[in-house]
Design a protein around this motif. Structure first.
Motif, PDB file in Angstrom:
ATOM      1  N   ILE A 262      -8.165  -8.481 -46.463  1.00  0.00           N
ATOM      2  CA  ILE A 262      -7.422  -9.492 -45.705  1.00  0.00           C
ATOM      3  C   ILE A 262      -8.431 -10.479 -45.147  1.00  0.00           C
ATOM      4  O   ILE A 262      -9.402 -10.077 -44.500  1.00  0.00           O
ATOM      5  CB  ILE A 262      -6.610  -8.859 -44.559  1.00  0.00           C
ATOM      6  CG1 ILE A 262      -5.596  -7.851 -45.110  1.00  0.00           C
ATOM      7  CG2 ILE A 262      -5.903  -9.935 -43.743  1.00  0.00           C
ATOM      8  CD1 ILE A 262      -4.827  -7.102 -44.032  1.00  0.00           C
ATOM      9  N   ASN A 263      -8.220 -11.756 -45.401  1.00  0.00           N
ATOM     10  CA  ASN A 263      -9.063 -12.811 -44.849  1.00  0.00           C
ATOM     11  C   ASN A 263      -8.270 -13.564 -43.786  1.00  0.00           C
ATOM     12  O   ASN A 263      -7.184 -14.093 -44.070  1.00  0.00           O
ATOM     13  CB  ASN A 263      -9.514 -13.785 -45.944  1.00  0.00           C
ATOM     14  CG  ASN A 263     -10.500 -13.140 -46.895  1.00  0.00           C
ATOM     15  OD1 ASN A 263     -11.319 -12.324 -46.485  1.00  0.00           O
ATOM     16  ND2 ASN A 263     -10.416 -13.485 -48.171  1.00  0.00           N
ATOM     17  N   LEU A 264      -8.823 -13.585 -42.582  1.00  0.00           N
ATOM     18  CA  LEU A 264      -8.135 -14.199 -41.446  1.00  0.00           C
ATOM     19  C   LEU A 264      -8.813 -15.499 -41.052  1.00  0.00           C
ATOM     20  O   LEU A 264     -10.043 -15.556 -40.929  1.00  0.00           O
ATOM     21  CB  LEU A 264      -8.142 -13.247 -40.245  1.00  0.00           C
ATOM     22  CG  LEU A 264      -7.558 -11.846 -40.440  1.00  0.00           C
ATOM     23  CD1 LEU A 264      -7.694 -11.047 -39.154  1.00  0.00           C
ATOM     24  CD2 LEU A 264      -6.108 -11.924 -40.883  1.00  0.00           C
ATOM     25  N   GLN A 318     -13.160 -10.995 -42.372  1.00  0.00           N
ATOM     26  CA  GLN A 318     -12.826 -10.206 -43.558  1.00  0.00           C
ATOM     27  C   GLN A 318     -12.537  -8.761 -43.149  1.00  0.00           C
ATOM     28  O   GLN A 318     -13.348  -8.125 -42.478  1.00  0.00           O
ATOM     29  CB  GLN A 318     -13.970 -10.239 -44.569  1.00  0.00           C
ATOM     30  CG  GLN A 318     -13.744  -9.347 -45.784  1.00  0.00           C
ATOM     31  CD  GLN A 318     -14.895  -9.398 -46.769  1.00  0.00           C
ATOM     32  OE1 GLN A 318     -14.837 -10.074 -47.780  1.00  0.00           O
ATOM     33  NE2 GLN A 318     -15.965  -8.683 -46.477  1.00  0.00           N
ATOM     34  N   MET A 342      -0.471  -7.290 -41.977  1.00  0.00           N
ATOM     35  CA  MET A 342       0.086  -8.629 -42.187  1.00  0.00           C
ATOM     36  C   MET A 342       1.401  -8.803 -41.422  1.00  0.00           C
ATOM     37  O   MET A 342       1.670  -9.886 -40.892  1.00  0.00           O
ATOM     38  CB  MET A 342       0.308  -8.858 -43.674  1.00  0.00           C
ATOM     39  CG  MET A 342      -0.974  -8.943 -44.499  1.00  0.00           C
ATOM     40  SD  MET A 342      -2.061 -10.298 -43.992  1.00  0.00           S
ATOM     41  CE  MET A 342      -1.067 -11.698 -44.460  1.00  0.00           C
ATOM     42  N   ILE A 345       0.491  -9.416 -37.877  1.00  0.00           N
ATOM     43  CA  ILE A 345      -0.021 -10.781 -37.704  1.00  0.00           C
ATOM     44  C   ILE A 345       1.126 -11.782 -37.645  1.00  0.00           C
ATOM     45  O   ILE A 345       1.106 -12.735 -36.845  1.00  0.00           O
ATOM     46  CB  ILE A 345      -0.992 -11.127 -38.852  1.00  0.00           C
ATOM     47  CG1 ILE A 345      -2.278 -10.313 -38.711  1.00  0.00           C
ATOM     48  CG2 ILE A 345      -1.321 -12.617 -38.866  1.00  0.00           C
ATOM     49  CD1 ILE A 345      -3.223 -10.468 -39.885  1.00  0.00           C
ATOM     50  N   GLY A 349       0.287 -12.812 -34.321  1.00  0.00           N
ATOM     51  CA  GLY A 349      -0.952 -13.492 -34.691  1.00  0.00           C
ATOM     52  C   GLY A 349      -1.365 -14.590 -33.728  1.00  0.00           C
ATOM     53  O   GLY A 349      -2.552 -14.712 -33.378  1.00  0.00           O
ATOM     54  N   ILE A 354      -5.098 -15.540 -34.213  1.00  0.00           N
ATOM     55  CA  ILE A 354      -5.133 -15.567 -35.676  1.00  0.00           C
ATOM     56  C   ILE A 354      -4.190 -16.660 -36.145  1.00  0.00           C
ATOM     57  O   ILE A 354      -2.991 -16.629 -35.858  1.00  0.00           O
ATOM     58  CB  ILE A 354      -4.721 -14.213 -36.266  1.00  0.00           C
ATOM     59  CG1 ILE A 354      -5.677 -13.112 -35.785  1.00  0.00           C
ATOM     60  CG2 ILE A 354      -4.698 -14.263 -37.792  1.00  0.00           C
ATOM     61  CD1 ILE A 354      -5.246 -11.714 -36.177  1.00  0.00           C
ATOM     62  N   SER A 356      -3.883 -17.717 -39.549  1.00  0.00           N
ATOM     63  CA  SER A 356      -3.295 -17.404 -40.846  1.00  0.00           C
ATOM     64  C   SER A 356      -4.027 -16.219 -41.452  1.00  0.00           C
ATOM     65  O   SER A 356      -5.140 -15.884 -41.040  1.00  0.00           O
ATOM     66  CB  SER A 356      -3.359 -18.605 -41.803  1.00  0.00           C
ATOM     67  OG  SER A 356      -4.701 -18.906 -42.141  1.00  0.00           O
ATOM     68  N   GLY A 357      -3.399 -15.599 -42.445  1.00  0.00           N
ATOM     69  CA  GLY A 357      -4.006 -14.467 -43.128  1.00  0.00           C
ATOM     70  C   GLY A 357      -3.663 -14.467 -44.602  1.00  0.00           C
ATOM     71  O   GLY A 357      -2.590 -14.927 -45.002  1.00  0.00           O
ATOM     72  N   LYS A 358      -4.561 -13.975 -45.409  1.00  0.00           N
ATOM     73  CA  LYS A 358      -4.349 -13.880 -46.852  1.00  0.00           C
ATOM     74  C   LYS A 358      -4.732 -12.476 -47.307  1.00  0.00           C
ATOM     75  O   LYS A 358      -5.824 -12.006 -47.006  1.00  0.00           O
ATOM     76  CB  LYS A 358      -5.190 -14.920 -47.594  1.00  0.00           C
ATOM     77  CG  LYS A 358      -5.095 -14.816 -49.111  1.00  0.00           C
ATOM     78  CD  LYS A 358      -6.022 -15.811 -49.785  1.00  0.00           C
ATOM     79  CE  LYS A 358      -6.006 -15.641 -51.306  1.00  0.00           C
ATOM     80  NZ  LYS A 358      -6.952 -16.560 -51.969  1.00  0.00           N
ATOM     81  N   SER A 373      -0.924 -13.675 -50.041  1.00  0.00           N
ATOM     82  CA  SER A 373       0.083 -13.575 -48.992  1.00  0.00           C
ATOM     83  C   SER A 373       0.890 -14.851 -48.830  1.00  0.00           C
ATOM     84  O   SER A 373       1.966 -14.813 -48.280  1.00  0.00           O
ATOM     85  CB  SER A 373      -0.591 -13.238 -47.662  1.00  0.00           C
ATOM     86  OG  SER A 373      -1.504 -14.252 -47.304  1.00  0.00           O
TER      87      SER A 373
END
Length: 471
Positions: A262-264, A318, A342, A345, A349, A354, A356-358, A373
């Motif tokens: 997950i990349n935030l 990360q 997720m 978040i 979030g 936070i 955004s997240g992917k 995501s």
């Protein structure tokens, strides 16, 4: 249950502040692995140090030897009561037959070998195991870490690096912590430092930890290839064959993994340690995630524009999730945990800082693969950019037309019922040529006799040109 939560909270807090890394190997005289025979020399042995090898050797006890060959450049650090004496020929239990004992070569022990470091508590004790792990680049001391060389040990480290200066918060040698630039400079000026550290990289103590509550990047990216080469060169340390078809490649990690990343993207309100504590306490502590491990840190990932043009490296948080499942189930527990993160978040979030997240997933199941995501946002961006490029193209054509650089012929569209009528008879031949719906030709009123002495100029008037342009 409460005691288990307490232990997990302690481990999480320790992991978030785990900036103490201890060098494992040493060059002590009493360490059996430092000798080619795999044992400490005894009284009937002849000790042999290579004359051209630089050594620093700590001696913790007295030793009787038959003979000893010393190096041209080196030192012996003697503990209280330690000494060397000549063997008098008396019986020595366990040393019935003598031989030559050679000291092992320590020249190739690299600072950037992740297998030669371990995470410890501030006291120097080994940090207890838990659900937190580190990617390979962060198993080597980072720029804000504290480095510990065990008390009463000698060592020799190769500091070859892709960066001229290796920054650290502090270095402890022989039980003395050096945490200021001046104290470290004083140690470097002493006799032992040149024997302990060699290579083109210079160690520099700053005395400062990470000042950002959102975390700090490790700083070992330039030496990432060196770290991975050392890891894969170590016996039995090759990357295991992943059980998933398309393994993930986390930033700073040498091996592909099955599980999830997950990349935030974050705001100034984000607190890395508090968020890691939250995930450990609320999610990782659940029994269904007992076999899941998590790594979390700030990294810099290369950004692209529409997947083509590089936009440089942007800081991201990360999260790497792996589990202990095998076969088709490999990575499935990590996938479920990533989905829970997720969902959290999406709900909280903004309050956590936070933006955004992917999420990306790779499991042993053939039905699974990498999953983004926010696929809709990428499609929307592509559509918008396609429209933008179309508008720019049409605008360029209009600009060229207004500037007179581009002309279009006039077209007359014929109605279907007109095509059904009989064609008109051809016009009779005339000296005036033929009628053109686009051009209107006015023959000049000139005396043909003058053509030989004067250029003939003919003007063509068309609806596509302004009358003033013919002047």
């Amino acid at each position: 249950l409460l005691s288990l939560l307490g232990i997990l909270q302690l481990l999480a807090a320790t992991a978030a502040a785990a900036v103490y890394k201890q060098w494992i190997p040493n060059t002590n005289f009493e360490t059996a692995s430092n000798w080619d025979k795999g044992r400490v020399p005894c009284a009937r042995d002849v000790v042999h140090f290579e004359k051209d090898k630089v050594v620093s050797v700590f001696v913790g006890s007295p030793h009787a030897l038959t003979d000893m060959y010393l190096p041209l450049n080196g030192e012996f650090l003697l503990a209280a009561g330690a000494a060397f004496t000549a063997f008098d020929g008396s019986w020595d239990p366990g040393c019935d037959s003598g031989g030559t004992a050679r000291f092992a070569d320590a020249e190739h022990r690299s600072w950037f070998d992740p297998t030669l470091w371990r995470d410890v508590l501030p006291s120097g004790e080994l940090r207890p195991g838990g659900p937190i792990f580190s990617v390979h680049e962060e198993r080597v001391p980072c720029r804000h870490d504290d480095v510990i060389f065990q008390p009463e040990t000698s060592f020799r480290v190769n500091t070859d690096s892709a960066q001229p200066v290796i920054h650290l918060r502090s270095i402890s040698v022989m039980g003395q912590e050096l945490n200021t630039p001046s104290s470290w400079a004083g140690y470097l000026g002493g006799p032992s430092a040149p024997l302990q550290f060699h290579g083109n990289g210079t160690l520099q103590v700053t005395g400062t930890g990470c000042p950002d509550k959102s975390g700090c990047a490790c700083g070992n990216t330039l030496d990432g290839p060196r770290i991975c080469a050392a890891l894969l060169r170590a016996p039995g340390r090759q990357c295991p064959e992943p059980a998933c078809q398309s393994p993930l490649q986390p930033v700073g990690h040498c091996c592909g993994v099955c599980g999830a990343t997950i990349n935030l993207e974050f705001t100034p309100d984000f607190d890395l340690q508090k968020y890691q504590d939250k995930l450990v306490q609320e999610l990782l502590s659940q029994p269904k995630y007992a076999g899941v491990q998590m790594a979390m840190s700030k990294v810099h990932r290369a950004q692209t524009f529409l997947g083509i043009v590089s936009r440089g490296a942007a800081p991201l948080i990360q999260i790497v999730l792996i589990d202990d499942r095998a076969g088709a189930q490999a990575g499935t527990a990590a996938e479920q945990l990533a989905a829970d993160i997720m969902q959290d978040i999406a709900q909280h979030g903004e309050a956590l800082g936070i933006s955004s997240g992917k999420m990306e997933v790779a499991t042993g199941s053939t039905a699974s693969g990498q999953v983004g995501s926010h696929p809709v946002s990428r499609i929307t961006a592509g559509t918008v950019m396609g429209l933008l490029f179309s508008l720019l193209f049409l605008g360029g054509i209009l600009f060229l037309y207004r500037k007179g650089k581009l002309r279009f012929p006039a077209l007359r569209l014929q109605h279907p019922w007109e095509r059904m009528e009989d064609p008109a008879p051809p016009a009779p031949a005339s000296d005036h040529g033929f009628d053109n719906p686009v051009f209107s030709v006015e023959p000049p009123d000139v005396d043909l006799g003058e053509v030989a002495s004067k250029d003939l100029q003919v003007f063509y008037l068309t609806a596509l040109y302004d009358a003033s342009e013919t002047e």
